[in-house]
Design a protein around this motif. Structure first.
Motif, mmCIF file in Angstrom:
data_model
loop_
_atom_site.group_PDB
_atom_site.id
_atom_site.type_symbol
_atom_site.label_atom_id
_atom_site.label_comp_id
_atom_site.label_asym_id
_atom_site.label_seq_id
_atom_site.Cartn_x
_atom_site.Cartn_y
_atom_site.Cartn_z
ATOM 1 N N VAL A 1 39.449 39.684 48.859
ATOM 2 C CA VAL A 1 38.069 40.157 48.972
ATOM 3 C C VAL A 1 37.503 40.273 47.562
ATOM 4 O O VAL A 1 38.105 40.894 46.690
ATOM 5 C CB VAL A 1 38.016 41.518 49.694
ATOM 6 C CG1 VAL A 1 36.614 42.108 49.659
ATOM 7 C CG2 VAL A 1 38.485 41.372 51.134
ATOM 8 N N ASP A 2 36.326 39.662 47.344
ATOM 9 C CA ASP A 2 35.729 39.687 46.008
ATOM 10 C C ASP A 2 34.998 41.002 45.755
ATOM 11 O O ASP A 2 34.932 41.881 46.627
ATOM 12 C CB ASP A 2 34.838 38.468 45.786
ATOM 13 C CG ASP A 2 33.596 38.439 46.671
ATOM 14 O OD1 ASP A 2 33.176 39.507 47.178
ATOM 15 O OD2 ASP A 2 33.039 37.346 46.852
ATOM 16 N N ALA A 3 34.428 41.147 44.565
ATOM 17 C CA ALA A 3 33.783 42.396 44.154
ATOM 18 C C ALA A 3 32.609 42.781 45.039
ATOM 19 O O ALA A 3 32.272 43.964 45.146
ATOM 20 C CB ALA A 3 33.339 42.297 42.697
ATOM 21 N N SER A 4 31.998 41.812 45.705
ATOM 22 C CA SER A 4 30.869 42.110 46.597
ATOM 23 C C SER A 4 31.336 42.523 47.994
ATOM 24 O O SER A 4 30.518 42.843 48.853
ATOM 25 C CB SER A 4 29.935 40.899 46.695
ATOM 26 O OG SER A 4 30.555 39.858 47.450
ATOM 27 N N GLY A 5 32.663 42.479 48.221
ATOM 28 C CA GLY A 5 33.205 42.848 49.523
ATOM 29 C C GLY A 5 33.368 41.688 50.484
ATOM 30 O O GLY A 5 33.738 41.891 51.639
ATOM 31 N N GLN A 6 33.114 40.479 50.002
ATOM 32 C CA GLN A 6 33.220 39.286 50.841
ATOM 33 C C GLN A 6 34.649 38.765 50.862
ATOM 34 O O GLN A 6 35.278 38.607 49.807
ATOM 35 C CB GLN A 6 32.297 38.180 50.336
ATOM 36 C CG GLN A 6 30.823 38.481 50.528
ATOM 37 C CD GLN A 6 30.454 38.515 51.997
ATOM 38 O OE1 GLN A 6 30.105 39.568 52.524
ATOM 39 N NE2 GLN A 6 30.548 37.398 52.668
#
Length: 128
Positions: free
Chosen positions: A37-42
């Motif tokens: 999961v990336d920093a944007s929550g995706q």
């Protein structure tokens, strides 16, 4: 830190050490399981992207404490599909470089959410 590679047993079958001895004073860091999961929550799409992001997250935790992959003592990796095993090595090596922490790789039935295909946690030590 000292790698343990006993002559009495077979050498590691991958980029890891059989054991790591840590002596002296320093800072221990226990890193919770990291997923793709990336920093944007995706959630990243595909196994390689998830594995790459999980490793990037783990390295980011290390960096936030003034550490890098050379400080890793123990790494645990969890895959849900054995077919992804050949894809993991190059991703892992891209982040570990010359580091050879003690490592365990487990193929599990599932992770906490069905869309997660990879998780990695670790313990690191930085001498004073």
């Amino acid at each position: 830190m000292q790698q343990i590679l006993p002559a009495e047993i077979a050498p590691p079958v991958g980029a890891y050490s059989h054991g790591i001895v840590v002596s002296g004073n320093g800072q221990w860091l226990h890193i919770a399981g990291q997923i793709g999961v990336d920093a944007s929550g995706q959630l990243c799409t595909g196994f390689e992207a998830q594995a790459r992001q999980a490793w990037a997250n783990l390295i980011a935790v290390l960096h936030s404490c003034g550490m890098d992959a050379s400080h890793l003592v123990k790494v645990n990796s969890f895959l849900v599909d054995e077919a992804h095993l050949p894809l993991l090595g190059p991703v892992r090596q891209g982040f570990l470089k010359d580091a050879r922490p003690a490592s365990t790789l487990v193929i599990v039935k599932a992770l906490a959410r069905p869309e997660w295909w990879f998780e990695v946690d670790a313990v690191a030590f930085k001498p004073e």
